[in-house]
Design a protein around this motif. Structure first.
Motif, mmCIF file in Angstrom:
data_model
loop_
_atom_site.group_PDB
_atom_site.id
_atom_site.type_symbol
_atom_site.label_atom_id
_atom_site.label_comp_id
_atom_site.label_asym_id
_atom_site.label_seq_id
_atom_site.Cartn_x
_atom_site.Cartn_y
_atom_site.Cartn_z
ATOM 1 N N VAL A 37 -6.515 -35.554 -7.417
ATOM 2 C CA VAL A 37 -5.613 -36.376 -6.611
ATOM 3 C C VAL A 37 -4.517 -36.954 -7.493
ATOM 4 O O VAL A 37 -4.797 -37.552 -8.536
ATOM 5 N N VAL A 38 -3.268 -36.759 -7.057
ATOM 6 C CA VAL A 38 -2.133 -37.342 -7.771
ATOM 7 C C VAL A 38 -1.282 -38.108 -6.774
ATOM 8 O O VAL A 38 -1.045 -37.647 -5.654
ATOM 9 N N PHE A 39 -0.852 -39.307 -7.173
ATOM 10 C CA PHE A 39 0.043 -40.091 -6.329
ATOM 11 C C PHE A 39 1.479 -39.839 -6.751
ATOM 12 O O PHE A 39 1.819 -39.913 -7.939
ATOM 13 N N LEU A 40 2.316 -39.519 -5.771
ATOM 14 C CA LEU A 40 3.751 -39.328 -5.991
ATOM 15 C C LEU A 40 4.441 -40.454 -5.229
ATOM 16 O O LEU A 40 4.404 -40.491 -3.997
ATOM 17 N N THR A 41 5.058 -41.382 -5.936
ATOM 18 C CA THR A 41 5.459 -42.642 -5.324
ATOM 19 C C THR A 41 6.741 -43.209 -5.929
ATOM 20 O O THR A 41 7.142 -42.812 -7.023
ATOM 21 N N MET A 42 7.334 -44.158 -5.229
ATOM 22 C CA MET A 42 8.483 -44.896 -5.749
ATOM 23 C C MET A 42 8.040 -46.183 -6.438
ATOM 24 O O MET A 42 8.849 -46.866 -7.050
ATOM 25 N N HIS A 43 6.754 -46.539 -6.351
ATOM 26 C CA HIS A 43 6.271 -47.822 -6.868
ATOM 27 C C HIS A 43 6.082 -47.792 -8.387
ATOM 28 O O HIS A 43 5.100 -47.254 -8.888
ATOM 29 N N GLU A 88 -1.067 -46.532 6.416
ATOM 30 C CA GLU A 88 -2.154 -46.479 5.432
ATOM 31 C C GLU A 88 -1.635 -46.767 4.024
ATOM 32 O O GLU A 88 -0.461 -46.562 3.728
ATOM 33 N N ASN A 89 -2.541 -47.231 3.185
ATOM 34 C CA ASN A 89 -2.279 -47.333 1.755
ATOM 35 C C ASN A 89 -3.040 -46.192 1.090
ATOM 36 O O ASN A 89 -4.273 -46.153 1.133
ATOM 37 N N GLY A 90 -2.309 -45.257 0.507
ATOM 38 C CA GLY A 90 -2.934 -44.075 -0.069
ATOM 39 C C GLY A 90 -4.004 -44.393 -1.095
ATOM 40 O O GLY A 90 -5.045 -43.732 -1.145
ATOM 41 N N ILE A 91 -3.776 -45.405 -1.911
ATOM 42 C CA ILE A 91 -4.735 -45.760 -2.958
ATOM 43 C C ILE A 91 -6.028 -46.283 -2.346
ATOM 44 O O ILE A 91 -7.132 -45.933 -2.774
ATOM 45 N N GLN A 92 -5.903 -47.120 -1.316
ATOM 46 C CA GLN A 92 -7.094 -47.675 -0.678
ATOM 47 C C GLN A 92 -7.922 -46.608 0.031
ATOM 48 O O GLN A 92 -9.135 -46.748 0.184
ATOM 49 N N GLU A 93 -7.267 -45.531 0.449
ATOM 50 C CA GLU A 93 -7.955 -44.483 1.202
ATOM 51 C C GLU A 93 -8.515 -43.361 0.328
ATOM 52 O O GLU A 93 -9.276 -42.516 0.802
ATOM 53 N N VAL A 94 -8.138 -43.347 -0.968
ATOM 54 C CA VAL A 94 -8.516 -42.203 -1.805
ATOM 55 C C VAL A 94 -10.028 -42.085 -1.971
ATOM 56 O O VAL A 94 -10.554 -40.990 -2.157
ATOM 57 N N ASP A 95 -10.733 -43.189 -1.872
ATOM 58 C CA ASP A 95 -12.188 -43.133 -1.995
ATOM 59 C C ASP A 95 -12.795 -42.276 -0.886
ATOM 60 O O ASP A 95 -13.735 -41.515 -1.118
ATOM 61 N N ALA A 134 -4.676 -47.275 -8.770
ATOM 62 C CA ALA A 134 -4.771 -45.812 -8.661
ATOM 63 C C ALA A 134 -5.765 -45.269 -9.685
ATOM 64 O O ALA A 134 -6.584 -44.396 -9.371
ATOM 65 N N ILE A 135 -5.710 -45.776 -10.894
ATOM 66 C CA ILE A 135 -6.630 -45.338 -11.940
ATOM 67 C C ILE A 135 -8.062 -45.731 -11.587
ATOM 68 O O ILE A 135 -8.995 -44.934 -11.702
ATOM 69 N N ALA A 136 -8.236 -46.968 -11.116
ATOM 70 C CA ALA A 136 -9.569 -47.438 -10.736
ATOM 71 C C ALA A 136 -10.146 -46.607 -9.591
ATOM 72 O O ALA A 136 -11.361 -46.420 -9.492
ATOM 73 N N ALA A 137 -9.265 -46.087 -8.723
ATOM 74 C CA ALA A 137 -9.717 -45.285 -7.586
ATOM 75 C C ALA A 137 -10.080 -43.859 -7.980
ATOM 76 O O ALA A 137 -10.605 -43.104 -7.172
ATOM 77 N N GLY A 138 -9.781 -43.487 -9.237
ATOM 78 C CA GLY A 138 -10.153 -42.156 -9.704
ATOM 79 C C GLY A 138 -9.051 -41.121 -9.622
ATOM 80 O O GLY A 138 -9.312 -39.922 -9.664
ATOM 81 N N ALA A 139 -7.790 -41.580 -9.531
ATOM 82 C CA ALA A 139 -6.664 -40.640 -9.467
ATOM 83 C C ALA A 139 -6.530 -39.871 -10.776
ATOM 84 O O ALA A 139 -6.849 -40.380 -11.853
ATOM 85 N N ASP A 140 -6.038 -38.649 -10.671
ATOM 86 C CA ASP A 140 -5.797 -37.814 -11.853
ATOM 87 C C ASP A 140 -4.363 -37.944 -12.349
ATOM 88 O O ASP A 140 -4.040 -37.501 -13.452
ATOM 89 N N GLY A 141 -3.504 -38.546 -11.527
ATOM 90 C CA GLY A 141 -2.124 -38.706 -11.941
ATOM 91 C C GLY A 141 -1.384 -39.699 -11.070
ATOM 92 O O GLY A 141 -1.792 -39.991 -9.932
ATOM 93 N N TYR A 142 -0.311 -40.235 -11.622
ATOM 94 C CA TYR A 142 0.552 -41.189 -10.919
ATOM 95 C C TYR A 142 1.968 -40.863 -11.366
ATOM 96 O O TYR A 142 2.353 -41.126 -12.508
#
Length: 217
Positions: A83-89, A65-72, A98-106
């Motif tokens: 929702v916060v993404f913790l990533t190496m990217h 899965e792609n976490g960003i694509q699934e956050v919706d 991530a921002i467009a998907a409505g994440a609160d943090g990256y």
């Protein structure tokens, strides 16, 4: 602090060592508990229905899965969940999506654990946490208006390709989606860059991000 007052955090990551390590660090803090973990978004959605989590920490690149694509899907089921993404990217296209998907943090996994935990506290208090680069680069309003006008004048095919680029798609993925050769996609992408007077995806991502910002809209 009582268990009821604790902030509940759910972790989704397909690496068991990261899940257990992060859980250990979070539970060393007063007033925070990890209410569940999962290796996939789908398992996480099922388990979170029983946990009443306040915050979800999710990796971007999961095994299937792609976490960003699934956050919706996550947001639709749990609208109050942070929702916060913790990533190496360290990549503008991932960040923009991530921002467009409505994440609160990256947050980058390369950050010191103290910084990661501090960011989680800030998000749980209602703040937003994104890499500093996103606030340090600004096009002025006139440049953005010109870019918006150029984008409106793109050909139909260029507009299609731009939409895929804005989602972080690679040239070969776009070629497969549109039934084109990779060389044709590369040619259209070069044309888009030339019209916008930019040289790479970083600059394109910055323009697209700012065109969506409240300050510009």
């Amino acid at each position: 602090m009582s268990l009821r007052a604790s902030k509940k955090i759910f972790i989704i990551d397909d690496h068991p060592l990261i899940r257990s390590g992060l859980q250990s660090e979070i539970e060393s803090l007063d007033g925070y508990e990890v209410c569940g973990t999962a290796s996939s978004i789908q398992d996480g959605i099922r388990l979170m229905g029983f946990s009443r989590a306040d915050l979800l920490i999710c990796d971007v690149s999961l095994e299937r899965e792609n976490g960003i694509q699934e956050v919706d899907s996550v947001k639709r089921k749990f609208p109050d969940l942070k929702v916060v993404f913790l990533t190496m990217h360290r990549d503008w296209s991932y960040l923009q999506n991530a921002i467009a998907a409505g994440a609160d943090g990256y947050i980058l996994k390369s950050e010191p654990i103290e910084s990661i935990l501090s960011s989680l506290r800030q998000i749980l208090k209602g703040g937003k946490v994104f890499p500093g680069e996103i606030t340090s680069f600004r096009y002025d309003t006139e440049q953005l208006r010109e870019a918006a006008e150029i984008i409106r004048r793109l050909t139909q095919r260029e507009t299609e390709i731009l939409k895929f680029l804005s989602k972080g798609k690679l040239n070969r993925e776009i070629a497969e989606e549109l039934n084109l050769s990779v060389r044709t996609v590369e040619s259209h992408r070069t044309s888009i860059f030339k019209k916008l007077e930019i040289n790479n995806m970083v600059e394109l991502s910055r323009i697209l991000f700012q065109l969506k910002s409240p300050d510009f809209l």
